[in-house]
Design a protein around this motif. Structure first.
Motif, PDB file in Angstrom:
ATOM      1  N   ASN A 184       0.836  -1.198   0.000  1.00 55.71           N
ATOM      2  CA  ASN A 184       0.000   0.000   0.000  1.00 55.71           C
ATOM      3  C   ASN A 184       0.871   1.248   0.000  1.00 55.71           C
ATOM      4  O   ASN A 184       1.945   1.259   0.609  1.00 55.71           O
ATOM      5  N   ALA A 192       2.326   4.882   1.038  1.00 61.02           N
ATOM      6  CA  ALA A 192       2.487   5.474   2.372  1.00 61.02           C
ATOM      7  C   ALA A 192       1.373   6.476   2.643  1.00 61.02           C
ATOM      8  O   ALA A 192       0.907   7.176   1.735  1.00 61.02           O
ATOM      9  N   ILE A 193       0.952   6.534   3.897  1.00 56.96           N
ATOM     10  CA  ILE A 193      -0.033   7.519   4.322  1.00 56.96           C
ATOM     11  C   ILE A 193       0.659   8.876   4.399  1.00 56.96           C
ATOM     12  O   ILE A 193       1.687   9.024   5.063  1.00 56.96           O
ATOM     13  N   GLY A 204       5.193   2.994   6.635  1.00 56.30           N
ATOM     14  CA  GLY A 204       3.883   3.248   6.059  1.00 56.30           C
ATOM     15  C   GLY A 204       3.420   4.686   6.150  1.00 56.30           C
ATOM     16  O   GLY A 204       2.281   4.991   5.773  1.00 56.30           O
ATOM     17  N   PHE A 205       4.299   5.587   6.613  1.00 53.82           N
ATOM     18  CA  PHE A 205       3.933   7.008   6.743  1.00 53.82           C
ATOM     19  C   PHE A 205       5.003   7.883   6.095  1.00 53.82           C
ATOM     20  O   PHE A 205       6.190   7.574   6.151  1.00 53.82           O
ATOM     21  N   LEU A 261      -0.232   5.713  15.403  1.00 50.27           N
ATOM     22  CA  LEU A 261      -0.130   5.629  13.952  1.00 50.27           C
ATOM     23  C   LEU A 261      -0.363   4.207  13.443  1.00 50.27           C
ATOM     24  O   LEU A 261      -0.973   4.014  12.385  1.00 50.27           O
ATOM     25  N   VAL A 262       0.095   3.221  14.190  1.00 53.94           N
ATOM     26  CA  VAL A 262      -0.185   1.825  13.811  1.00 53.94           C
ATOM     27  C   VAL A 262      -1.685   1.569  13.862  1.00 53.94           C
ATOM     28  O   VAL A 262      -2.272   0.940  12.965  1.00 53.94           O
ATOM     29  N   TYR A 267      -3.994   3.840  13.569  1.00 52.58           N
ATOM     30  CA  TYR A 267      -4.612   4.614  12.495  1.00 52.58           C
ATOM     31  C   TYR A 267      -4.460   3.899  11.147  1.00 52.58           C
ATOM     32  O   TYR A 267      -5.395   3.860  10.338  1.00 52.58           O
ATOM     33  N   SER A 268      -3.285   3.335  10.898  1.00 52.37           N
ATOM     34  CA  SER A 268      -3.063   2.612   9.649  1.00 52.37           C
ATOM     35  C   SER A 268      -4.035   1.437   9.525  1.00 52.37           C
ATOM     36  O   SER A 268      -4.615   1.195   8.453  1.00 52.37           O
ATOM     37  N   ARG A 311      -7.503   2.750   8.655  1.00 47.17           N
ATOM     38  CA  ARG A 311      -7.656   3.105   7.241  1.00 47.17           C
ATOM     39  C   ARG A 311      -7.780   1.855   6.376  1.00 47.17           C
ATOM     40  O   ARG A 311      -8.560   1.816   5.410  1.00 47.17           O
ATOM     41  N   THR A 312      -7.005   0.834   6.701  1.00 48.88           N
ATOM     42  CA  THR A 312      -7.079  -0.414   5.940  1.00 48.88           C
ATOM     43  C   THR A 312      -8.474  -1.015   6.030  1.00 48.88           C
ATOM     44  O   THR A 312      -9.064  -1.428   5.025  1.00 48.88           O
TER      45      THR A 312
END
Length: 236
Positions: free
Chosen positions: A3, A5-6, A30-31, A119-120, A122-123, A126-127
């Protein structure tokens, strides 16, 4: 397929703190930080141009108020989420941030592990949101996975991100042990039930208390020596 990166926009008036926040974010897989704004005009312009998925927002910065900016983002940039990172500790500010739709509220000084945990989470949010947006009909469990907030018990399972030093499997055993006895259990009783040491049992029980998913009372027993008795906290 990996995916993308956010994309993160940092809104923070202190340039040094903004740089620290940027370095923290970019250590987390991932950010990616796409911009830093130090005042309201910069923030408004970068929101329009960059259209970030996530904003790390301070409350105090010159000429504006982060809570007003939060409401602006929620009204004008519906696809952008907000995490407050601020020194503001007033209960009213926290309450307004939560009511305004902030994903989380992290107090300064920023601790890397606390930011990483959020953040983990939050990721993962979003997924799930992206996946469920392609689903025609949702179940209650689908909706529950998108609920952000205090960790809670659901169907006998504990949904919580475990911090360093807390093993998920052991935590699940402790949760199940507590759920098996409505009267309450001491650390020693839980230890015997799950096959762990008393100190390990107590550490996990205190973790649950700290998370708000269990509570402890003092029981004086037969000989008058107080012991902490742990119980599952009932959710309304």
């Amino acid at each position: 397929m990996t995916n993308p990166a956010i994309e993160v926009l940092i809104i923070e008036d202190d340039v040094k703190i903004a740089e620290i926040n940027r370095r923290f974010v970019e250590q987390i897989e991932g950010f990616r930080v796409v911009g830093i704004a130090t005042d309201e005009p910069q923030a408004a312009a970068q929101l329009e141009v960059l259209n970030p998925q996530l904003v790390l927002l301070d409350i105090y910065f010159p000429g504006s108020n982060g809570l007003s900016m939060l409401h602006h983002i929620r009204a004008q940039h519906r696809e952008t989420d907000v995490i407050m990172i601020t020194a503001a500790r007033e209960s009213e500010a926290v309450r307004e941030a939560i009511r305004g739709g902030a994903f989380d509220y992290i107090m300064k000084p920023l601790v890397f592990n606390r930011l990483k945990e959020t953040l983990v989470r939050y990721s993962a949010f979003r997924t799930d949101l992206d996946r469920l947006s392609r689903t025609a009909s949702l179940s209650q469990s689908d909706v529950d996975r998108l609920t952000v907030g205090t960790p809670r018990f659901e169907s006998g399972e504990m949904h919580v991100l475990t911090p360093k030093g807390i093993d998920r499997l052991t935590l699940d055993k402790v949760v199940q042990a507590l759920a098996s006895d409505s009267i309450g259990m001491t650390a020693e009783q839980v230890a015997k039930l799950i096959g762990a040491s008393r100190s390990t049992s107590r550490r996990y029980l205190e973790h649950l208390v700290g998370q708000g998913d269990a509570y402890a009372d003092l029981s004086y027993g037969v000989v008058g020596r107080p012991e902490r008795v742990y119980r599952t906290k009932k959710r309304s």
